[in-house]
Scaffold this active site. Structure first.
Site, PDB file in Angstrom:
ATOM      1  N   HIS A 245       1.007  -1.730   0.024  1.00  0.00           N
ATOM      2  CA  HIS A 245       0.029   0.695  -0.416  1.00  0.00           C
ATOM      3  C   HIS A 245       0.728   1.239   0.188  1.00  0.00           C
ATOM      4  O   HIS A 245       0.921   2.280   0.903  1.00  0.00           O
ATOM      5  CB  HIS A 245      -1.147  -0.035   1.147  1.00  0.00           C
ATOM      6  CG  HIS A 245      -1.868  -0.480   1.001  1.00  0.00           C
ATOM      7  ND1 HIS A 245      -2.049  -2.197   1.597  1.00  0.00           N
ATOM      8  CD2 HIS A 245      -2.981  -1.019   0.305  1.00  0.00           C
ATOM      9  CE1 HIS A 245      -3.150  -3.093   1.362  1.00  0.00           C
ATOM     10  NE2 HIS A 245      -4.044  -2.235   0.392  1.00  0.00           N
TER      11      HIS A 245
ATOM     12  N   HIS B 127      -7.266   7.045  -2.710  1.00  0.00           N
ATOM     13  CA  HIS B 127      -7.745   6.026  -1.761  1.00  0.00           C
ATOM     14  C   HIS B 127      -7.366   5.240  -0.814  1.00  0.00           C
ATOM     15  O   HIS B 127      -7.559   4.274  -0.306  1.00  0.00           O
ATOM     16  CB  HIS B 127      -8.183   4.603  -3.318  1.00  0.00           C
ATOM     17  CG  HIS B 127      -7.905   3.651  -3.491  1.00  0.00           C
ATOM     18  ND1 HIS B 127      -6.386   3.989  -4.023  1.00  0.00           N
ATOM     19  CD2 HIS B 127      -7.241   2.436  -3.051  1.00  0.00           C
ATOM     20  CE1 HIS B 127      -5.489   2.261  -4.716  1.00  0.00           C
ATOM     21  NE2 HIS B 127      -6.600   2.083  -3.818  1.00  0.00           N
TER      22      HIS B 127
END
Ligand code: ZN
Length: 518
Positions: free
Chosen positions: A217, A280
């Site tokens: 991530h 996001h």
């Protein structure tokens, strides 16, 4: 020191606004309890009576004109006595707050200041500290020295074999700028005349707010998702190709469908999707929602265990937009309606990436497909809801699109995802929390991938492809990848602990694969 009272003079700039700001800050700290036994008294050369009254309204206990004469200083302790014996101290609110609440403007000021303080504190705690942004040295993509590199990257961006792991940090940033500058050319966005500097400043801030230390991530994943959504939007002809001057806003049409998703999305929705894609996972801490909830982190408590990370990403994204002056629409009249519509789309898009809601979205997409085929269906009746389903479908596909990339790319994503889960497993062990089977290697890599394709990716991509035929090309990649993982499993030996095709009705594997990406 006299009579137990300590006098401190705070010197500030002569600007009166700064003085009032300081007073407001001191009072806020008093109201939060950070500053105890402090009584603010303003000492100034300013003889304006309005200013003096304003200081009292903003919480000053008194106003003294400079220079302060020694005999006046001797009576300052009386303010301490008055404050601590005042009847208002018997209430649960500090005196300063009650006085300021008599003025509505000040009350709003108080609310906004606390809100801003809370947001900034959370973001500062969870995101890497932002260093000064190097705007002047940021490359202009149309400069002579950049054109060759820009063209190479443009070709990569128009290819589904796009592999963000192979790009340098600077090239990742160039890709983001290419896509956003391209989208800014859409009719509706050109009208907003957003400056290139404002765009670059904001995008650099987004890049900095991703944690490079996360194996999965991180900013590379954000760029991968952005390219996937960009690719889908070009296929749907909602964005012109990077290499064509004009385009027809038309897509392929399935025979039965009377209403098409392509017709419902406007330029601002397209831009909202791009923005949601790059932001996001901003500030992602490298552990998933389950971990945050199980370890009872303040973030999980703040969002009541619901879409914890996704809510945090939305807040961070909008905070960065505000902080770096990236205004898509003004949040004041006459643009407030456009702004709130735009904000809703971005918020819903990011919340849709919560994998806990995955199967709900797949169901919504299937139901929308049936509605769109119905003769008497009128999408304008519930336009916002219908749009949110389409937007959710697209960003969800983009978020897990790495499983539907060519195998060598899908594998490199699977490798870094497993690394991140292993790191989380170490933390779970350290905290004495139950360690998930994926986090301690009890499930083999091929098994976790096959399970994820079967339970999450394939149902999503199939239902979206029926609604939006332009996404259908991904199904073939998913099938090939599933077969490759399956072959790999056979050659490496079956050392997995999960059984598929179980007829026991136990849905534990379902939860396991939901756990994979969130
Ligand atoms: Zn993501």
């Amino acid at each position: 020191m006299e009579g137990g009272v300590s006098l401190s003079e705070i010197h500030t700039k002569k600007d009166t606004l700064y003085g009032l700001e300081l007073l407001r800050y001191v009072n806020l700290e008093i109201s939060k309890g950070t500053l105890e036994r402090v009584i603010p008294i303003v000492c100034s050369f300013n003889e304006n009576s309005d200013f003096m009254l304003e200081c009292l309204n903003k919480g000053a206990a008194d106003y003294l004109l400079k220079p302060i004469r020694p005999e006046v200083a001797k009576t300052i302790f009386l303010h301490v006595h008055r404050t601590y014996t005042s009847p208002s101290r018997s209430t649960e609110y500090p005196r300063s707050i009650i006085r300021r609440f008599s003025n509505l403007e000040d009350r709003l000021d108080e609310i906004f200041t606390k809100d801003k303080w809370l947001t900034n504190t959370i973001i500062q705690y969870y995101t890497p500290s932002l260093s000064p942004l190097d705007i002047p040295n940021f490359p202009r993509l149309n400069s002579a020295s950049e054109i060759e590199r820009t063209n190479i990257l443009k070709k990569k961006l128009t290819d589904w074999e796009f592999d963000s792991h192979k790009l340098s940090e600077d090239d990742l940033m160039r890709c983001v700028v290419i896509i956003f500058e391209h989208a800014m050319e859409l009719d509706e966005l050109r009208e907003l005349s957003i400056s290139t500097d404002a765009l670059h400043r904001f995008l650099l801030a987004i890049r900095q707010a991703y944690h490079d230390s996360n194996p999965y991530h991180n900013f590379t994943h954000a760029v991968d998702v952005l390219q996937a959504i960009f690719f889908f939007l070009c296929e749907m002809r909602l964005l012109p190709s990077l290499f064509s001057a004009g385009y027809n806003r038309r897509g392929k049409s399935s025979n039965k469908q009377r209403c098409r998703p392509n017709d419902l999305l406007r330029d601002s929705d397209v831009f909202a999707l791009l923005l949601a894609s790059i932001g996001h996972d901003v500030g992602h801490p490298g552990v998933n929602n389950d971990f945050l909830i199980q370890s009872q982190t303040p973030l999980a408590q703040l969002y009541n265990d619901k879409s914890v990370l996704e809510s945090f990403h939305v807040m961070t994204l909008f905070n960065l937009m505000q902080k770096y002056g990236f205004k898509i629409y003004e949040s004041e009249p006459p643009c407030e309606t456009k702004y709130s519509e735009f904000r809703k789309i971005v918020v819903n898009a990011i919340l849709a990436t919560d994998m806990q809601l995955h199967h709900k979205y797949v169901k919504d997409i299937k139901e929308q497909k049936s509605r769109f085929e119905s003769v008497d269906f009128n999408p304008s009746q519930k336009l916002e809801e219908e749009k949110n389903i389409i937007i959710g479908a697209l960003i969800k596909c983009a978020d897990i699109s790495n499983t539907a990339r060519p195998y060598h790319i899908a594998k490199s994503w699977s490798n870094v995802l497993l690394q991140e889960f292993t790191c989380q497993g170490d933390l779970e062990r350290k905290l004495g929390l139950p360690v998930g089977p994926v986090n301690d290697g009890r499930v083999s890599q091929p098994d976790s991938q096959i399970g994820f394709i079967d339970f999450c990716a394939m149902p999503l991509f199939k239902s979206v492809s029926e609604l939006i035929p332009e996404i259908g090309f991904t199904l073939n990649y998913l099938e090939v990848n599933r077969k490759t993982w399956s072959d790999k499993k056979e050659t490496e030996g079956d050392n997995c602990s999960l059984r598929h095709n179980s007829s026991s009705g136990n849905n534990s594997e379902y939860y396991l694969f939901i756990y994979l990406v969130s």
